[in-house]
Design an enzyme around this catalytic site. Structure first.
Site, PDB file in Angstrom:
ATOM      1  N   HIS A  67     -12.897 -76.451 -77.599  1.00  0.00           N
ATOM      2  CA  HIS A  67     -11.744 -77.046 -78.292  1.00  0.00           C
ATOM      3  C   HIS A  67     -10.502 -76.176 -78.094  1.00  0.00           C
ATOM      4  O   HIS A  67      -9.429 -76.665 -77.724  1.00  0.00           O
ATOM      5  CB  HIS A  67     -12.077 -77.184 -79.784  1.00  0.00           C
ATOM      6  CG  HIS A  67     -10.966 -77.729 -80.618  1.00  0.00           C
ATOM      7  ND1 HIS A  67     -10.985 -78.995 -81.145  1.00  0.00           N
ATOM      8  CD2 HIS A  67      -9.798 -77.168 -81.032  1.00  0.00           C
ATOM      9  CE1 HIS A  67      -9.883 -79.203 -81.844  1.00  0.00           C
ATOM     10  NE2 HIS A  67      -9.143 -78.102 -81.795  1.00  0.00           N
ATOM     11  N   GLU A  68     -10.648 -74.867 -78.345  1.00  0.00           N
ATOM     12  CA  GLU A  68      -9.509 -73.965 -78.214  1.00  0.00           C
ATOM     13  C   GLU A  68      -9.094 -73.778 -76.761  1.00  0.00           C
ATOM     14  O   GLU A  68      -7.914 -73.598 -76.455  1.00  0.00           O
ATOM     15  CB  GLU A  68      -9.840 -72.611 -78.855  1.00  0.00           C
ATOM     16  CG  GLU A  68     -10.145 -72.676 -80.343  1.00  0.00           C
ATOM     17  CD  GLU A  68      -9.021 -73.306 -81.149  1.00  0.00           C
ATOM     18  OE1 GLU A  68      -7.845 -73.187 -80.738  1.00  0.00           O
ATOM     19  OE2 GLU A  68      -9.303 -73.934 -82.187  1.00  0.00           O
ATOM     20  N   HIS A  71      -6.634 -76.483 -75.835  1.00  0.00           N
ATOM     21  CA  HIS A  71      -5.257 -76.135 -76.180  1.00  0.00           C
ATOM     22  C   HIS A  71      -4.683 -75.122 -75.191  1.00  0.00           C
ATOM     23  O   HIS A  71      -3.561 -75.271 -74.701  1.00  0.00           O
ATOM     24  CB  HIS A  71      -5.207 -75.513 -77.580  1.00  0.00           C
ATOM     25  CG  HIS A  71      -5.505 -76.457 -78.692  1.00  0.00           C
ATOM     26  ND1 HIS A  71      -4.822 -77.643 -78.882  1.00  0.00           N
ATOM     27  CD2 HIS A  71      -6.406 -76.380 -79.717  1.00  0.00           C
ATOM     28  CE1 HIS A  71      -5.289 -78.255 -79.957  1.00  0.00           C
ATOM     29  NE2 HIS A  71      -6.252 -77.514 -80.474  1.00  0.00           N
TER      30      HIS A  71
END
Length: 393
Positions: A67-68, A71
Site C-alpha cells: 500500500h505504502e 504511494h
C-alpha cells in the site's frame, strides 16, 4: 514516526520498522489464533491455528507495505522525493520529502495506496474462491478470505475524506483543483481529519462503556492519533502559507561569527559564547576552511572538568552532516531539508562563500512576522513584501 531498524530498500526506497509494529503483530496473531480462526473453522490443533495466524499476519504486513509502496512509487514518478517507509503501530507511513506540484499529482499519489489495497483484496478473494472450489482445507481458504476482507476494509477506511488519511489527500486535491488555493484545501482537509478523529474517539468511548473492551479502546487510540496528525498537518499548512515566497536570504543571520576549531571548549566559552548572543557558530581550522558547526548545546554537554582539554573541533557537528543551501532557496524547502539534521541548522553559501546561517529561531521569527501580514477577515496572507530580518541567532 521514526524507524527502530532498517529492513532494506525496495525500488530505492528505504524500508524501516518501528518497534510498535511488533506489538500489533503479536496482538493480531494472538487474536487470529485464539479467536477468529478457531471460531470460524473449529476442529484444528492449537499449533495449526498459530501457524495460520502467523502466516496471515506476515502477509498482512506485506500488504501494508505494498500500500505504502503504491504511494511512494507514484510520488517518485511525480517528482516528489520519498525519504522512506516505516511500518509501525497503525500500519505504515510513507515519508515524502516535499509537496506535490499540482492537484493532479496530489490525487494520483493519494489514490495509489487504496488502489493497491483494492487490487490485493480482489486478488486474495479470487484465490480464496479458487481454492474453495478445489475442496482444499477450509482453514487455508479462510486465511485468504480474511486477507481479502482486511485489504478491502483498509482501502475503504483510508478513503474517508479526512487528513491524514488518503481520502483527506483526495479531498485536498479536489478542493485545490476547484479553488486553485492549496493552503485553503490543506486546512479544510486537516480540519475534516480533526472532526473524524473526534468521531472515532466518541465511538470508542461509547463502545467501551457498552462493554466492547479493547475494541473500543482501539478506536480511542486511533482517533487520538488522527486528531494529533490532523492538527500537525493544519499547522504545517498554515506555516507553508505564512512562509510562501520567503527565501533563505530573508531569514538568515548574515556573516556569522566563526569559531576557531583549535580553541579549547573552556577558552571558547569565555572568549566567545559568553560575550556574544549567538547559539551556533561555524567552525574553521587553522587554514580558514570550514569543518563544521558548534552549538551552545554541544558546549554544555562537555563536562566542566574536561573543557580545558577538549577542542571545539572535536565536538562540532561535521560539515558533511550540516545542511547547506543558497540564499535564494525557499524557506519551506529548507525546513524540510533541515528537519532530520543533528543540530537543525543550515549554512548558507553564495557560490563558495559563507554568507549566513539559519536556525530554528530564525524560522520562528519569520513565521511570527508573516502572521502580522494576515488579513483579519479572510485569515489569508497578503502578498509578500519581505525585507531582510535583523536578529540574533
Amino acid at each position: 514516526m521514526e524507524e527502530t531498524f532498517r529492513l532494506g530498500r525496495i525500488a530505492g526506497i528505504p524500508i524501516g520498522v518501528n518497534w510498535s509494529m511488533f506489538l500489533v503483530f503479536w496482538l493480531l496473531t494472538w487474536g487470529l489464533a485464539g479467536g477468529v480462526f478457531p471460531e470460524a473453522y473449529p476442529g484444528y490443533a492449537p499449533g495449526t491455528y498459530w501457524v495460520a495466524a502467523t502466516v496471515t499476519a506476515i502477509v498482512f504486513y506485506g500488504a501494508l507495505l505494498a500500500h505504502e509502496l503504491g504511494h511512494s512509487i507514484v510520488a517518485q514518478r511525480r517528482g516528489v522525493r520519498v525519504e522512506g517507509i516505516t511500518l509501525w503501530l497503525f500500519g505504515g507511513v510513507a515519508k515524502l520529502g516535499g509537496e506535490a506540484a499540482s492537484p493532479d499529482a496530489e490525487l494520483r499519489i493519494a489514490v495509489a495506496g487504496p488502489a493497491v489495497s483494492i487490487g490485493l483484496g480482489i486478488a486474495f478473494a479470487g484465490v480464496a474462491i479458487a481454492l474453495d472450489a478445489t475442496g482444499i482445507d477450509e482453514l487455508v481458504v479462510g486465511v485468504f478470505a480474511w486477507l481479502a476482507r482486511i485489504n478491502l476494509i483498509l482501502a475503504v477506511f483510508n478513503l474517508v475524506p479526512a487528513a491524514p488519511l488518503d481520502g483527506g489527500r483526495v479531498l485536498r486535491a479536489v478542493l485545490w483543483r476547484r479553488h486553485g488555493d492549496q493552503l485553503r484545501a490543506s486546512v479544510t482537509a486537516a480540519r475534516a481529519g480533526r472532526v473524524f478523529g473526534y468521531v472515532l474517539v466518541g465511538l470508542g468511548l461509547l463502545e467501551f462503556a457498552l462493554g466492547a473492551g479493547l475494541g473500543g479502546l482501539w478506536f480511542v487510540f486511533l482517533g487520538w492519533f488522527l486528531l494529533s496528525a490532523a492538527r500537525a498537518e493544519e499547522s504545517h499548512a498554515l506555516m507553508r502559507g505564512a512562509l510562501g515566497g520567503v527565501r533563505v536570504r530573508d531569514v538568515m543571520s548574515r556573516e556569522p561569527m566563526r569559531a576557531p576549531g583549535w580553541s579549547t571548549v573552556g577558552t571558547f566559552i569565555d572568549e566567545y559564547a559568553l560575550r556574544h548572543r549567538y547559539a551556533a557558530y561555524p567552525v574553521e581550522d587553522h587554514e580558514g576552511s570550514l569543518i563544521g558547526v558548534v552549538t551552545l548545546q554541544r558546549l554544555r554537554e562537555v563536562p566542566p572538568d574536561e573543557r580545558d582539554s577538549v577542542l571545539v573541533s572535536t565536538i562540532a557537528c561535521p560539515l558533511a552532516d550540516v545542511p547547506q543551501t543558497g540564499p535564494d532557496m525557499s524557506v519551506i524547502d529548507l525546513i524540510e531539508q533541515v528537519a532530520g539534521s543533528a543540530d537543525r541548522r543550515a549554512l548558507v553559501f553564495d557560490g563558495q562563500t559563507l554568507v549566513g546561517i539559519v536556525s530554528p529561531s530564525d524560522v520562528s521569527r519569520a513565521v511570527e512576522q508573516a502572521t502580522l501580514r494576515r488579513e483579519p477577515q479572510t485569515d489569508r496572507i497578503r502578498p509578500n513584501e519581505q525585507r531582510p530580518i535583523e536578529k540574533n541567532r
